[in-house]
Design an enzyme around this catalytic site. Structure first.
Site, PDB file in Angstrom:
ATOM      1  CD  GLU A 232      -2.841  -0.856   2.524  1.00 44.49           C
ATOM      2  OE1 GLU A 232      -2.605  -0.271   3.393  1.00 44.49           O
ATOM      3  OE2 GLU A 232      -4.002  -1.702   2.327  1.00 44.49           O
ATOM      4  CD  GLU A 319      -4.655  -5.536   3.574  1.00 46.73           C
ATOM      5  OE1 GLU A 319      -3.115  -5.961   3.539  1.00 46.73           O
ATOM      6  OE2 GLU A 319      -4.749  -4.605   4.428  1.00 46.73           O
TER       7      GLU A 319
HETATM    8  C1  IDC Z   1      -2.677  -3.615  10.514  1.00 48.38           C
HETATM    9  C2  IDC Z   1      -2.715  -4.862  11.664  1.00 48.38           C
HETATM   10  C3  IDC Z   1      -2.310  -4.418  12.845  1.00 48.38           C
HETATM   11  C4  IDC Z   1      -0.746  -3.968  12.907  1.00 48.38           C
HETATM   12  C5  IDC Z   1      -0.786  -2.965  11.795  1.00 48.38           C
HETATM   13  C6  IDC Z   1       0.733  -2.509  11.737  1.00 48.38           C
HETATM   14  O1  IDC Z   1      -3.972  -5.249  11.649  1.00 48.38           O
HETATM   15  O2  IDC Z   1      -2.371  -5.570  13.707  1.00 48.38           O
HETATM   16  O3  IDC Z   1      -0.349  -3.355  14.105  1.00 48.38           O
HETATM   17  O4  IDC Z   1      -1.142  -3.239  10.438  1.00 48.38           O
HETATM   18  O5  IDC Z   1       1.052  -1.194  11.132  1.00 48.38           O
HETATM   19  C7  IDC Z   1      -3.893  -2.040   5.835  1.00 48.38           C
HETATM   20  C8  IDC Z   1      -2.503  -2.693   5.889  1.00 48.38           C
HETATM   21  C9  IDC Z   1      -2.481  -3.893   7.033  1.00 48.38           C
HETATM   22  C10 IDC Z   1      -3.082  -3.278   8.384  1.00 48.38           C
HETATM   23  C11 IDC Z   1      -4.492  -3.292   7.998  1.00 48.38           C
HETATM   24  C12 IDC Z   1      -5.523  -2.668   9.284  1.00 48.38           C
HETATM   25  O6  IDC Z   1      -2.054  -3.275   4.586  1.00 48.38           O
HETATM   26  O7  IDC Z   1      -0.968  -3.900   7.374  1.00 48.38           O
HETATM   27  O8  IDC Z   1      -2.835  -4.093   9.200  1.00 48.38           O
HETATM   28  N1  IDC Z   1      -4.750  -2.199   6.812  1.00 48.38           N
HETATM   29  O9  IDC Z   1      -4.985  -1.580   9.701  1.00 48.38           O
HETATM   30  N2  IDC Z   1      -4.448  -1.294   5.102  1.00 48.38           N
HETATM   31  C13 IDC Z   1      -5.585  -0.897   5.453  1.00 48.38           C
HETATM   32  C14 IDC Z   1      -5.816  -1.620   6.652  1.00 48.38           C
END
Ligand code: IDC
Length: 396
Positions: A232, A319
């Site tokens: 992303e 995702e």
């Molecule tokens: C989130 C995980 C969380 C972790 C965080 C790290 O759910 O546990 O602490 O990342 O920064 C994304 C991302 C994905 C995110 C997820 C939810 O690709 O890494 O995971 N998210 O925030 N994009 C939109 C949402």
């Protein structure tokens, strides 16, 4: 191995008996007595039994020895059991049935030029939740959830990230194991260079090139490995900068794996697919990723997807979450259903976030649940139950 030799020895001695019996029968001319021919039949039956046992043993041997080394020839990982619960898999092994995937006129087609849709689950960060990268877990996801694709999320910049303080050789090992398990189970597998807090993929471009050179040289002959070169891009990262990154990384992969399917993230946390539509990459077999979290992203992003898909842009939802963009908060299943309807209409593949028991809405396993397979609904969070039912075909 020992038992195969034992059966082979038994077969040999039975063969000797059959030969002796035949010699004896020969001596009696054509008027063999009933007793002799009954003995012969019984020896033949024994031989057939032994042949069956031998075949079974060989079968289980191949299955248990089927995990290929990273650089092993892809062909060594062919034999896998038939997935039980995959609606698009009437032919047995999903990976073998669909083979090398390709993008034609914006659509994802399989080796028979038929449209194919991947139903996937993404791991959480491999540094933090590696326990789910096991054959047992993938098998359960395949047979009980209807999953035909696993995404391996390799964070690059966070604590434990591949380019910061993560243990690179351990992380590479998780990638190797994940690809091998998926391959043995007849599943597709996405290797996800999970950029996030660094915003622009160019920050770790050199590491990305080195990493993807390693993955693609290890798995260049595999038709089920999909490369996601930047999760992303966000913040200051523009499509121009993502595009120039892709133009450097894709040729590295192509040098080892000329027809590989490659997923490219888009700015604003993989929502700006319209920027890619306006100025697409010139490579074949590339799809642009769109990510949504159903409680945050609704009609506006869906309209963008429709517009871009109608214009022929190849899109892959690598995702999504049933909750909000933090990965936490409440689920919005009505919105998730809207998204899934749209994905079905356009035959777009969808991969859900995430395989963990973390105390957050998107971690599909119940907090504290340590099971690695065979989860009952009580072992799952609400998101997990919904995804299992959806992917398993119960709510479609
Ligand atoms: C989130 C995980 C969380 C972790 C965080 C790290 O759910 O546990 O602490 O990342 O920064 C994304 C991302 C994905 C995110 C997820 C939810 O690709 O890494 O995971 N998210 O925030 N994009 C939109 C949402």
């Amino acid at each position: 191995m020992k038992s195969i030799m034992k059966i082979q020895r038994r077969a040999l001695s039975a063969l000797c008996c059959v030969a002796l019996a035949l010699a004896a029968l020969g001596g009696c001319g054509s008027s063999a007595e009933g007793g002799n021919s009954a003995e012969l039949e019984s020896l033949q039956a024994q031989l057939e039994d032994m042949q069956r046992e031998l075949d079974e043993l060989k079968g289980s041997q191949t299955a248990s020895e089927g995990v290929p080394a990273a650089n092993a020839n892809a062909k060594s990982a062919e034999s896998t059991p038939t997935p039980q619960l995959n609606p698009t898999n009437a032919n047995g092994n999903f990976r073998e049935a669909h083979g090398a995937l390709k993008v034609v006129n914006g659509r994802l087609l399989d080796q028979n030029d038929e449209p194919v849709r991947l139903y996937g689950m993404s791991t959480h960060g491999l540094s933090w939740y590696p326990q789910y990268v096991t054959e047992e877990t993938f098998r359960s996801l395949r047979d009980e959830w209807g999953i035909n694709c696993v995404r391996l999320a390799l964070y690059t910049a966070e604590n434990g990230g591949y380019c910061t303080d993560g243990d690179q050789s351990m992380l590479r090992n998780h990638i190797l194991n994940g690809v091998n398990h998926a391959t043995n189970l007849g599943m597709y597998v996405i290797v996800d260079w999970h950029i996030l807090s660094e915003q622009d993929p160019n920050v770790y471009k050199e590491q990305a090139k080195e990493f993807f050179d390693w993955v693609s040289s290890s798995y260049g002959g595999y038709t089920n490995v999909i490369y996601e070169i930047c999760n992303e891009p966000n913040g200051y990262a523009t499509w121009d900068s993502v595009k120039s990154y892709a133009e450097e990384v894709i040729p590295v992969i192509r040098a080892n794996d000329p027809d590989a399917l490659i997923l490219v993230g888009t700015p604003t946390w993989s929502q700006d697919i319209d920027k890619a539509l306006a100025d697409p990459l010139s490579f074949d077999n590339v799809l642009y990723t769109l990510h949504f979290y159903a409680a945050t992203h609704k009609d506006e992003l869906r309209s963008r997807l429709k517009k871009c898909a109608n214009a022929g842009l190849p899109v892959f939802i690598s995702e999504f979450g049933t909750c909000d963009a933090s990965g936490n908060g409440g689920n919005d299943f009505a919105q998730t259903e809207e998204w899934m309807k749209l994905a079905e209409d356009y035959n777009i593949s969808t991969v859900a976030w995430n395989l963990s028991n973390k105390n957050e809405t998107s971690g599909v396993f119940a907090n504290g649940c340590e099971k690695l397979s065979g989860w009952s609904d009580a072992d799952l969070k609400e998101s997990g139950v919904w995804l299992k039912n959806y992917f398993g075909g119960l709510s479609r």
